[in-house]
Design an enzyme around this catalytic site. Structure first.
Site, PDB file in Angstrom:
ATOM      1  N   ASP A   1      -2.986   6.467  -3.375  1.00  0.00           N
ATOM      2  CA  ASP A   1      -1.910   5.874  -2.587  1.00  0.00           C
ATOM      3  C   ASP A   1      -1.220   4.785  -3.403  1.00  0.00           C
ATOM      4  O   ASP A   1      -1.478   4.620  -4.592  1.00  0.00           O
ATOM      5  CB  ASP A   1      -2.429   5.370  -1.238  1.00  0.00           C
ATOM      6  CG  ASP A   1      -3.366   4.174  -1.358  1.00  0.00           C
ATOM      7  OD1 ASP A   1      -3.877   3.928  -2.464  1.00  0.00           O
ATOM      8  OD2 ASP A   1      -3.585   3.488  -0.341  1.00  0.00           O
TER       9      ASP A   1
ATOM     10  N   ASP B   1      -6.015   2.026  -3.920  1.00  0.00           N
ATOM     11  CA  ASP B   1      -7.353   1.704  -3.418  1.00  0.00           C
ATOM     12  C   ASP B   1      -7.932   2.861  -2.607  1.00  0.00           C
ATOM     13  O   ASP B   1      -9.092   2.826  -2.214  1.00  0.00           O
ATOM     14  CB  ASP B   1      -7.351   0.418  -2.584  1.00  0.00           C
ATOM     15  CG  ASP B   1      -6.492   0.505  -1.327  1.00  0.00           C
ATOM     16  OD1 ASP B   1      -5.703   1.463  -1.197  1.00  0.00           O
ATOM     17  OD2 ASP B   1      -6.602  -0.412  -0.483  1.00  0.00           O
TER      18      ASP B   1
ATOM     19  N   SER C   1       0.827  -1.198   0.000  1.00  0.00           N
ATOM     20  CA  SER C   1       0.000   0.000   0.000  1.00  0.00           C
ATOM     21  C   SER C   1       0.868   1.257   0.000  1.00  0.00           C
ATOM     22  O   SER C   1       1.669   1.459  -0.896  1.00  0.00           O
ATOM     23  CB  SER C   1      -0.961  -0.036   1.190  1.00  0.00           C
ATOM     24  OG  SER C   1      -1.853   1.049   1.166  1.00  0.00           O
TER      25      SER C   1
ATOM     26  N   ASP D   1      -1.193   1.468  -3.755  1.00  0.00           N
ATOM     27  CA  ASP D   1      -1.940   0.442  -4.484  1.00  0.00           C
ATOM     28  C   ASP D   1      -3.251   0.977  -5.045  1.00  0.00           C
ATOM     29  O   ASP D   1      -4.072   0.212  -5.557  1.00  0.00           O
ATOM     30  CB  ASP D   1      -2.198  -0.775  -3.605  1.00  0.00           C
ATOM     31  CG  ASP D   1      -2.946  -0.456  -2.320  1.00  0.00           C
ATOM     32  OD1 ASP D   1      -2.961   0.717  -1.908  1.00  0.00           O
ATOM     33  OD2 ASP D   1      -3.523  -1.377  -1.716  1.00  0.00           O
TER      34      ASP D   1
END
Length: 470
Positions: free
Chosen positions: A252, A256, A103, A254
């Site tokens: 961010d 999501d 992440s 990743d």
């Protein structure tokens, strides 16, 4: 010797330093443990795997896949994707999934997010604890290889993902918008051209995308892919002002989560987006003759439940954390859910979170009328909020006790759903605070909101003084 994986496999996901706590051997053991603790007991035979742009990703994907295949599970490798791209694949293919990502963490990290078919979360109490225990056993004793070892295939899902999101939010009739996007050299640089542009072969939208840092680079050469840190939004804010853009978006690592900046370069509170999108999704439900339920975590602005209730929706308060909200979303068939951390969840997206889908809703709302974003969202941020403030403490329980003593009063409501929430919202002056201990660090997290700025500052400062008292 049986290793301790508690610092690597946490309550919601896997996160560690590559080559130290997260090695290819550990990843292989986690793959095998996921097969035996979750996949096979669920009657599944295939797992879809994706990864972000980190250099360690390919080797970890291969290792996880080897562990799954050792236990007789087939693997569908979809390659580079955002986490919500993996969730889409899990939902569209009806398979459990593994997303290899850390992440927003710095470059030295990597990790995994696990899900059942239809993107259902795997957390501490829904299988991840069993994965942790079994992975430790396999590291100590070896992985038993099934008689019929699993196979592996590759499949590109990017175009399907982009088309699916566009089927949920139609931007084609919007007024033209100039949009600056800061991808932080992370997965937004891969997904934005496909979804909002023509990179996946879809028709052009009335959007002028001004890209910042779209080149995939897991070393994050420009800034970390963590929009929660204001320092990582500075470039986006400057670009919005310099180009006269209508909106800025930051994803961010990743992709999501999505953060927004208005036309002035001011950061939009995640609670304002929760209210905006929650009202949009609620209106659609009400038009279909259904009473909508919307989830919000307990440190969202009080404006969120107030405005949803006024619109005829049923707001439901939840603990912080994606596994809790996803479980509540599915249990209540909620149409939408939002968190202060800019995770936004959609029933139409398998009850999972998608930063891109949230961004599309904001673009649709902005482009369907003539006001600037600041004016569109002004009514959704009527109160003064502190934002999340972290304090390092040696004894979290003692610090919380000091805060409770500081605000001890019969008129204050106390709630222990997630940490401690002290509320004086039912009477003037209206305010509330929440104090939560970090699960992984010696930190206390304070959030405070009040109807008036001066009251917010008073309550915030008193709480911080109590927390940091030595």
């Amino acid at each position: 010797m049986r290793p301790d994986l508690s610092s690597l496999i946490k309550s919601y996901d896997v996160r560690g330093i590559v080559g130290v706590s997260l090695t290819v051997d550990v990843a292989r053991a986690i793959g095998a443990a996921f097969a035996d603790a979750v996949v096979l007991p669920d009657g599944e035979s295939q797992v879809v795997i994706g990864r972000d742009m980190r250099d360690s990703g390919p080797a970890l994907v291969e290792a996880v896949g080897e562990g799954l295949r050792d236990r007789g599970v087939d693997v569908i490798d979809i390659g580079l994707c955002s986490t919500d791209g993996l969730y889409h694949a899990s939902g569209a293919l009806e398979r459990p999934g593994v997303m290899v990502t850390a992440s927003h963490n710095p470059a030295a990290y990597n990790g995994m997010k696990l899900c059942r078919r239809l993107a259902r979360a795997v957390g501490e109490n829904t299988g991840l604890g069993d994965v942790r225990s079994l992975a430790a056993d396999y590291l100590a004793d070896g992985i038993p290889v099934a008689p019929d070892r699993g196979d592996a295939v590759e499949r590109d899902m990017l175009a399907d993902y982009a088309a699916f999101l566009r089927s949920l939010v139609d931007l084609s009739a919007n007024r033209p918008l100039r949009v600056v996007v800061d991808a932080a050299n992370a997965m937004g640089g891969y997904t934005v051209p496909a979804v909002l542009g023509t990179g996946a072969g879809l028709p052009e939208l009335p959007l002028e995308i001004i890209p910042l840092y779209f080149e995939l680079d897991g070393t994050f050469p420009n800034h970390e892919a963590n929009p929660l840190d204001p320092a990582n939004l500075v470039d986006l804010q400057a670009a919005v002002r310099e180009t006269g853009a209508d909106i800025g978006l930051a994803f961010d690592g990743d992709a999501d989560r999505c953060f927004a900046v208005d036309e002035r370069g001011e950061v939009v509170p995640a609670s304002a987006i929760t209210a905006l999108v929650g009202l949009r999704e609620s209106a659609r439900e009400l038009a279909a003759g259904r009473t909508p339920t919307v989830i919000h975590n307990l440190i969202s602005s009080r404006a969120v439940p107030e405005q949803l209730t006024a619109a005829g929706a049923t707001p439901v308060r939840s603990r912080v954390g994606h596994s809790y909200i996803k479980a509540e979303m599915a249990r209540l068939n909620a149409v939408f859910g939002g968190e202060h951390s800019a995770h936004f969840y959609f029933r139409d997206f398998f009850f999972a979170d998608s930063g891109m889908l949230a961004a599309m809703h904001v673009l649709a709302a902005l482009g369907s009328q003539e006001r600037p974003l600041s004016a569109l969202l002004e009514s959704h941020s009527p109160y003064a909020a502190s934002g999340e403030i972290n304090s390092t403490v040696e004894d979290a329980s003692a610090a919380i006790a000091r805060v409770r003593a500081e605000f001890a009063d019969d008129s204050i409501e106390v709630d222990e759903m997630d940490g401690v929430t002290l509320s004086h919202w039912h009477a003037e002056p209206r305010w509330w605070i929440n104090i939560r201990a970090s699960n992984t660090e010696p930190l206390l997290r304070l959030n405070c909101e009040a109807a008036e700025p001066i009251e917010m500052e008073r309550v915030r400062d008193a709480a911080l003084a109590a927390i940091r008292h030595s």
